[in-house]
Design an enzyme around this catalytic site. Structure first.
Site, PDB file in Angstrom:
ATOM      1  N   GLU A 320       8.820 -36.258  28.938  1.00 43.00           N
ATOM      2  CA  GLU A 320       7.708 -37.020  28.357  1.00 43.00           C
ATOM      3  C   GLU A 320       7.875 -37.110  26.839  1.00 43.00           C
ATOM      4  O   GLU A 320       7.615 -38.146  26.232  1.00 43.00           O
ATOM      5  CB  GLU A 320       6.359 -36.372  28.701  1.00 43.00           C
ATOM      6  CG  GLU A 320       5.992 -36.464  30.164  1.00 43.00           C
ATOM      7  CD  GLU A 320       5.940 -37.891  30.676  1.00 43.00           C
ATOM      8  OE1 GLU A 320       5.295 -38.728  30.061  1.00 43.00           O
ATOM      9  OE2 GLU A 320       6.582 -38.162  31.715  1.00 43.00           O
ATOM     10  N   TRP A 323      10.007 -39.883  25.915  1.00 42.04           N
ATOM     11  CA  TRP A 323       9.392 -41.220  25.817  1.00 42.04           C
ATOM     12  C   TRP A 323       8.984 -41.525  24.382  1.00 42.04           C
ATOM     13  O   TRP A 323       9.085 -42.652  23.914  1.00 42.04           O
ATOM     14  CB  TRP A 323       8.134 -41.310  26.702  1.00 42.04           C
ATOM     15  CG  TRP A 323       8.404 -41.702  28.117  1.00 42.04           C
ATOM     16  CD1 TRP A 323       8.334 -40.886  29.207  1.00 42.04           C
ATOM     17  CD2 TRP A 323       8.772 -43.006  28.611  1.00 42.04           C
ATOM     18  NE1 TRP A 323       8.631 -41.599  30.344  1.00 42.04           N
ATOM     19  CE2 TRP A 323       8.899 -42.899  30.009  1.00 42.04           C
ATOM     20  CE3 TRP A 323       9.003 -44.236  28.003  1.00 42.04           C
ATOM     21  CZ2 TRP A 323       9.247 -43.996  30.806  1.00 42.04           C
ATOM     22  CZ3 TRP A 323       9.343 -45.329  28.797  1.00 42.04           C
ATOM     23  CH2 TRP A 323       9.471 -45.199  30.172  1.00 42.04           C
ATOM     24  N   TRP A 352      -3.777 -65.920  27.610  1.00 38.90           N
ATOM     25  CA  TRP A 352      -4.704 -64.793  27.703  1.00 38.90           C
ATOM     26  C   TRP A 352      -6.136 -65.278  27.581  1.00 38.90           C
ATOM     27  O   TRP A 352      -6.399 -66.346  27.013  1.00 38.90           O
ATOM     28  CB  TRP A 352      -4.411 -63.783  26.584  1.00 38.90           C
ATOM     29  CG  TRP A 352      -3.023 -63.242  26.614  1.00 38.90           C
ATOM     30  CD1 TRP A 352      -1.999 -63.554  25.769  1.00 38.90           C
ATOM     31  CD2 TRP A 352      -2.488 -62.309  27.562  1.00 38.90           C
ATOM     32  NE1 TRP A 352      -0.857 -62.856  26.120  1.00 38.90           N
ATOM     33  CE2 TRP A 352      -1.128 -62.083  27.219  1.00 38.90           C
ATOM     34  CE3 TRP A 352      -3.008 -61.626  28.669  1.00 38.90           C
ATOM     35  CZ2 TRP A 352      -0.298 -61.222  27.939  1.00 38.90           C
ATOM     36  CZ3 TRP A 352      -2.180 -60.768  29.378  1.00 38.90           C
ATOM     37  CH2 TRP A 352      -0.850 -60.573  29.013  1.00 38.90           C
ATOM     38  N   ASN A 387      -3.208 -39.704  29.873  1.00 42.10           N
ATOM     39  CA  ASN A 387      -2.172 -40.741  29.996  1.00 42.10           C
ATOM     40  C   ASN A 387      -2.375 -41.634  31.218  1.00 42.10           C
ATOM     41  O   ASN A 387      -2.246 -42.859  31.134  1.00 42.10           O
ATOM     42  CB  ASN A 387      -0.783 -40.088  30.051  1.00 42.10           C
ATOM     43  CG  ASN A 387       0.316 -41.122  30.142  1.00 42.10           C
ATOM     44  OD1 ASN A 387       0.401 -42.014  29.296  1.00 42.10           O
ATOM     45  ND2 ASN A 387       1.137 -41.040  31.169  1.00 42.10           N
ATOM     46  N   TRP A 405      -3.456 -58.294  25.582  1.00 45.62           N
ATOM     47  CA  TRP A 405      -3.180 -56.860  25.469  1.00 45.62           C
ATOM     48  C   TRP A 405      -3.233 -56.373  24.021  1.00 45.62           C
ATOM     49  O   TRP A 405      -3.519 -55.214  23.749  1.00 45.62           O
ATOM     50  CB  TRP A 405      -1.801 -56.537  26.079  1.00 45.62           C
ATOM     51  CG  TRP A 405      -0.671 -57.301  25.421  1.00 45.62           C
ATOM     52  CD1 TRP A 405      -0.312 -58.596  25.689  1.00 45.62           C
ATOM     53  CD2 TRP A 405       0.192 -56.853  24.389  1.00 45.62           C
ATOM     54  NE1 TRP A 405       0.732 -58.969  24.871  1.00 45.62           N
ATOM     55  CE2 TRP A 405       1.067 -57.918  24.067  1.00 45.62           C
ATOM     56  CE3 TRP A 405       0.332 -55.650  23.702  1.00 45.62           C
ATOM     57  CZ2 TRP A 405       2.048 -57.824  23.087  1.00 45.62           C
ATOM     58  CZ3 TRP A 405       1.320 -55.553  22.727  1.00 45.62           C
ATOM     59  CH2 TRP A 405       2.161 -56.633  22.425  1.00 45.62           C
ATOM     60  N   TRP A 428       1.238 -50.013  25.818  1.00 50.74           N
ATOM     61  CA  TRP A 428       0.602 -51.303  26.147  1.00 50.74           C
ATOM     62  C   TRP A 428       1.625 -52.277  26.716  1.00 50.74           C
ATOM     63  O   TRP A 428       1.346 -53.002  27.668  1.00 50.74           O
ATOM     64  CB  TRP A 428      -0.096 -51.890  24.909  1.00 50.74           C
ATOM     65  CG  TRP A 428      -1.462 -51.295  24.783  1.00 50.74           C
ATOM     66  CD1 TRP A 428      -1.816 -50.208  24.041  1.00 50.74           C
ATOM     67  CD2 TRP A 428      -2.642 -51.701  25.492  1.00 50.74           C
ATOM     68  NE1 TRP A 428      -3.149 -49.919  24.231  1.00 50.74           N
ATOM     69  CE2 TRP A 428      -3.679 -50.817  25.110  1.00 50.74           C
ATOM     70  CE3 TRP A 428      -2.933 -52.715  26.393  1.00 50.74           C
ATOM     71  CZ2 TRP A 428      -4.983 -50.927  25.625  1.00 50.74           C
ATOM     72  CZ3 TRP A 428      -4.229 -52.830  26.893  1.00 50.74           C
ATOM     73  CH2 TRP A 428      -5.231 -51.953  26.515  1.00 50.74           C
TER      74      TRP A 428
HETATM   75  P1  FAD Z   1       1.816 -34.431  27.387  1.00 51.96           P
HETATM   76  O1  FAD Z   1       1.750 -34.903  28.799  1.00 51.96           O
HETATM   77  O2  FAD Z   1       1.637 -33.003  27.136  1.00 51.96           O
HETATM   78  O3  FAD Z   1       3.233 -34.934  26.829  1.00 51.96           O
HETATM   79  C1  FAD Z   1       3.866 -34.303  25.719  1.00 51.96           C
HETATM   80  C2  FAD Z   1       4.146 -35.318  24.645  1.00 51.96           C
HETATM   81  O4  FAD Z   1       5.061 -36.293  25.115  1.00 51.96           O
HETATM   82  C3  FAD Z   1       2.941 -36.094  24.179  1.00 51.96           C
HETATM   83  O5  FAD Z   1       2.165 -35.343  23.277  1.00 51.96           O
HETATM   84  C4  FAD Z   1       3.583 -37.325  23.580  1.00 51.96           C
HETATM   85  O6  FAD Z   1       4.056 -37.089  22.275  1.00 51.96           O
HETATM   86  C5  FAD Z   1       4.779 -37.544  24.491  1.00 51.96           C
HETATM   87  N1  FAD Z   1       4.444 -38.521  25.527  1.00 51.96           N
HETATM   88  C6  FAD Z   1       3.945 -38.292  26.754  1.00 51.96           C
HETATM   89  N2  FAD Z   1       3.830 -39.439  27.435  1.00 51.96           N
HETATM   90  C7  FAD Z   1       4.246 -40.415  26.614  1.00 51.96           C
HETATM   91  C8  FAD Z   1       4.366 -41.824  26.746  1.00 51.96           C
HETATM   92  N3  FAD Z   1       4.039 -42.478  27.856  1.00 51.96           N
HETATM   93  N4  FAD Z   1       4.823 -42.526  25.677  1.00 51.96           N
HETATM   94  C9  FAD Z   1       5.184 -41.904  24.532  1.00 51.96           C
HETATM   95  N5  FAD Z   1       5.095 -40.571  24.365  1.00 51.96           N
HETATM   96  C10 FAD Z   1       4.638 -39.842  25.390  1.00 51.96           C
HETATM   97  N6  FAD Z   1       0.748 -41.543  22.813  1.00 51.96           N
HETATM   98  C11 FAD Z   1       0.561 -41.264  21.516  1.00 51.96           C
HETATM   99  O7  FAD Z   1       1.004 -40.205  21.052  1.00 51.96           O
HETATM  100  N7  FAD Z   1      -0.097 -42.132  20.695  1.00 51.96           N
HETATM  101  C12 FAD Z   1      -0.614 -43.311  21.164  1.00 51.96           C
HETATM  102  O8  FAD Z   1      -1.182 -44.078  20.392  1.00 51.96           O
HETATM  103  C13 FAD Z   1      -0.450 -43.607  22.528  1.00 51.96           C
HETATM  104  N8  FAD Z   1      -0.967 -44.735  23.074  1.00 51.96           N
HETATM  105  C14 FAD Z   1      -0.764 -45.016  24.395  1.00 51.96           C
HETATM  106  C15 FAD Z   1      -1.260 -46.225  24.930  1.00 51.96           C
HETATM  107  C16 FAD Z   1      -1.068 -46.531  26.267  1.00 51.96           C
HETATM  108  C17 FAD Z   1      -1.596 -47.833  26.822  1.00 51.96           C
HETATM  109  C18 FAD Z   1      -0.374 -45.633  27.097  1.00 51.96           C
HETATM  110  C19 FAD Z   1      -0.167 -45.943  28.561  1.00 51.96           C
HETATM  111  C20 FAD Z   1       0.132 -44.452  26.596  1.00 51.96           C
HETATM  112  C21 FAD Z   1      -0.057 -44.131  25.237  1.00 51.96           C
HETATM  113  N9  FAD Z   1       0.439 -42.931  24.680  1.00 51.96           N
HETATM  114  C22 FAD Z   1       0.259 -42.676  23.348  1.00 51.96           C
HETATM  115  C23 FAD Z   1       1.264 -42.024  25.488  1.00 51.96           C
HETATM  116  C24 FAD Z   1       0.512 -40.893  26.210  1.00 51.96           C
HETATM  117  O9  FAD Z   1      -0.602 -41.388  26.873  1.00 51.96           O
HETATM  118  C25 FAD Z   1       0.079 -39.765  25.262  1.00 51.96           C
HETATM  119  O10 FAD Z   1       1.158 -39.376  24.451  1.00 51.96           O
HETATM  120  C26 FAD Z   1      -0.386 -38.554  26.060  1.00 51.96           C
HETATM  121  O11 FAD Z   1      -1.465 -38.897  26.896  1.00 51.96           O
HETATM  122  C27 FAD Z   1      -0.798 -37.458  25.102  1.00 51.96           C
HETATM  123  O12 FAD Z   1      -1.298 -36.348  25.791  1.00 51.96           O
HETATM  124  P2  FAD Z   1      -0.529 -34.971  25.752  1.00 51.96           P
HETATM  125  O13 FAD Z   1      -0.155 -34.619  24.380  1.00 51.96           O
HETATM  126  O14 FAD Z   1      -1.364 -34.004  26.512  1.00 51.96           O
HETATM  127  O15 FAD Z   1       0.795 -35.329  26.548  1.00 51.96           O
END
Ligand code: FAD
Length: 518
Positions: A320, A323, A352, A387, A405, A428
């Site tokens: 993750e 990503w 849109w 997420n 979007w 997005w």
């Molecule tokens: P954990 O599940 O603990 O993951 C660890 C770390 O991995 C996160 O802190 C993050 O840095 C990274 N990560 C995890 N999933 C993703 C992902 N899909 N994309 C990129 N990095 C990821 N994340 C942001 O940090 N900032 C945002 O503005 C943001 N906007 C988002 C918008 C949308 C529409 C979607 C679908 C996802 C977005 N995310 C964003 C990704 C993700 O949702 C969050 O990083 C995550 O929910 C953060 O929670 P966590 O730290 O507990 O994640």
């Protein structure tokens, strides 16, 4: 040229000038979204140079209210950064390093003001970590050139990603546009590349400046948030309790997550009612935690000490974090994603909707789709959203409501505490199917099925939608469609603003038409 090439050129062009720069009377590290002392590349380089030359190290932070407007930075994020800045200032003071915070009204004033400060301090070396958004890269290129004209050397280095952008190339020698092969390359690249950076010099080793009133630099206070980004007092207290700031809190959260949660991460990470994820995104976004530190820490707790084996939870969690790197690499290579354009040009012609009533119902958590509404209310209340729920609400807005979007992307930035351009744009793009390696356009989440699958007992929904607290059983996912309509109506819960099947057909038609004309 790509903005990063412009910056790299600026640094290459000024190399000869930089080589001739003498030690000067101080070395400055410019803090941006790297609000930590540990595992901070540019800060470590600055500290080393200062120590080698026996001159003081000074920290600088530039605050520009206009920057927050331009970047749509949410008030909760500004509040978190300012609180983290206070922690950083104390930590640096313990190392005898002052942190000077400079406020400029207009962002365009920052380069000249930075150079003025360096000249006042007699500093001839400025270090900073690179930020990959186009505006920041261009600004840094400008400062590198301006510094060189004044006999100051500026070094801008990679830091925020685990693997630096541009390092991984596909078989054809290009940047990968697909996540899975990129992740494999990422994992194999970092096997041997995760070593610790040097730490800062210990207390007592940072000499005071001989020509400055050094104590004045230590006295510089962290300002309050600009009026347009200030939280009301109740919210400020709430957010401080929810999101303790600074790098010590980040480390505590990382340690706690790796002790208690990471083992179950693969199973729990999709269940919004369970605290199964790390909630570290806020720290990555403000740089109070380095992604390298997080990966290294998790890897070292894996019994194989590897990234691609052993504990499933650890492996999944590291993927993750990958990503996050992936989307930053994409941003660097295809900077037009910063310019309101879909990654896939063939998706630029979708018609849109700009239906304000629909958009506002979505923002307020009043769409009549409980999982969507719960998620949007969680975001409004906490500055954060799970997420899985981010994917569901983004799909709902862009497909069920067919709303542009970019309106959702913007709303997220304006409300999230972890708002990060690359991850948000990537998320997005994924959910609306217009981004890099996205969900196929014909894959349209059914919000009711998502709700049944990921919140089977409705625990998450009941937590965030008090109107539905009394609704029993499966009706929680669709009160109006499953016999609890009267109860929901009495409690003031909205009826669904669209019918999913019809909305899905409308979206499929609009996407097909847009792609055909694209
Ligand atoms: P954990 O599940 O603990 O993951 C660890 C770390 O991995 C996160 O802190 C993050 O840095 C990274 N990560 C995890 N999933 C993703 C992902 N899909 N994309 C990129 N990095 C990821 N994340 C942001 O940090 N900032 C945002 O503005 C943001 N906007 C988002 C918008 C949308 C529409 C979607 C679908 C996802 C977005 N995310 C964003 C990704 C993700 O949702 C969050 O990083 C995550 O929910 C953060 O929670 P966590 O730290 O507990 O994640």
């Amino acid at each position: 040229p790509r903005p990063i090439d412009d910056l790299l050129c600026a640094m290459a062009d000024t190399t000869a000038a930089r080589m001739k720069v003498t030690a000067g009377r101080a070395v400055v590290h410019w803090f941006k979204m790297d609000l930590r002392t540990q595992d901070n590349t540019a800060l470590a380089l600055a500290a080393r140079m200062a120590a080698e030359n026996g001159v003081p190290l000074i920290g600088l932070f530039v605050l520009s209210p206009q920057d927050y407007e331009a970047h749509l930075t949410s008030p909760v994020r500004v509040d978190f950064m300012l609180r983290s800045l206070r922690v950083l200032k104390n930590d640096l003071a313990k190392l005898d390093v002052p942190l000077w915070i400079e406020t400029v009204d207009k962002r365009s004033e920052a380069p000249a003001r930075i150079v003025e400060l360096l000249q006042d301090w007699g500093a001839s070396h400025l270090f900073a970590n690179m930020e990959y958004e186009a505006d920041e890269l261009r600004r840094e290129a400008k400062i590198v050139r301006l510094c060189a004209e004044r006999g100051i050397a500026m070094e801008v280095v990679h830091d925020t990603c685990v693997v630096l952008p541009g390092r991984l190339k596909s078989g054809t020698g290009n940047q990968y546009a697909v996540y899975s092969p990129w992740r494999r390359a990422w994992v194999s690249h970092i096997h041997d590349n995760l070593e610790l950076l040097e730490l800062l010099p210990p207390p007592g080793q940072n000499p005071a400046s001989t020509r400055l009133d050094f104590s004045r630099l230590f006295e510089c206070a962290v300002p309050v948030a600009p009026a347009s980004k200030r939280l009301d007092p109740e919210a400020a207290v709430r957010f401080e309790a929810l999101w303790p700031a600074g790098e010590h809190e980040a480390m505590k959260r990382l340690e706690m997550f790796c002790e208690e949660k990471v083992g179950g991460y693969a199973k729990n990470r999709n269940i919004p009612s369970v605290t199964g994820t790390s909630s570290l995104s806020v720290h990555f976004a403000s740089g109070t935690l380095s992604a390298r530190t997080a990966v290294r820490y998790a890897r070292d707790r894996n019994n194989t000490k590897r990234l691609d084996g052993g504990n499933e939870g650890i492996q999944t969690w590291i993927s993750e974090i990958a990503w996050r790197d992936f989307y930053k690499h994409v941003l660097v290579n295809w900077p037009y994603v910063c310019m309101n354009k879909p990654f896939k040009p063939e998706y630029a012609n979708i018609e849109w909707s700009y239906n304000r009533t629909h958009f506002e119902a979505w923002t307020q958590g009043r769409t009549g789709f409980p999982l969507v509404d719960a998620a949007m209310r969680q975001m409004q209340h906490t500055g954060y959203c799970h997420n899985r729920c981010r994917m569901v609400v983004a799909s709902f807005l862009s497909k069920d409501l067919l709303v542009d979007w970019r309106m959702g992307e913007r709303f997220f930035m304006e409300h999230l505490i972890d708002g990060d351009f690359a991850s948000n744009n990537g998320g997005w793009g994924f959910a609306a199917s217009v981004g890099v390696d996205p969900q196929p356009y014909f894959r349209i989440f059914n919000p009711l099925l998502q709700s049944e699958k990921f919140d089977p007992d409705g625990e998450y929904i009941r937590k965030w939608i008090p109107e539905l607290k009394g609704v029993q059983g499966k009706a929680i996912h669709d009160p109006y469609g499953r016999g609890a309509g009267e109860q929901a109506r009495k409690a003031g819960y909205s009826e669904p603003i669209v019918e999913h099947k019809g909305a899905r057909d409308r979206a499929l038609t609009a996407y097909k038409k847009g792609i055909a004309s694209g």
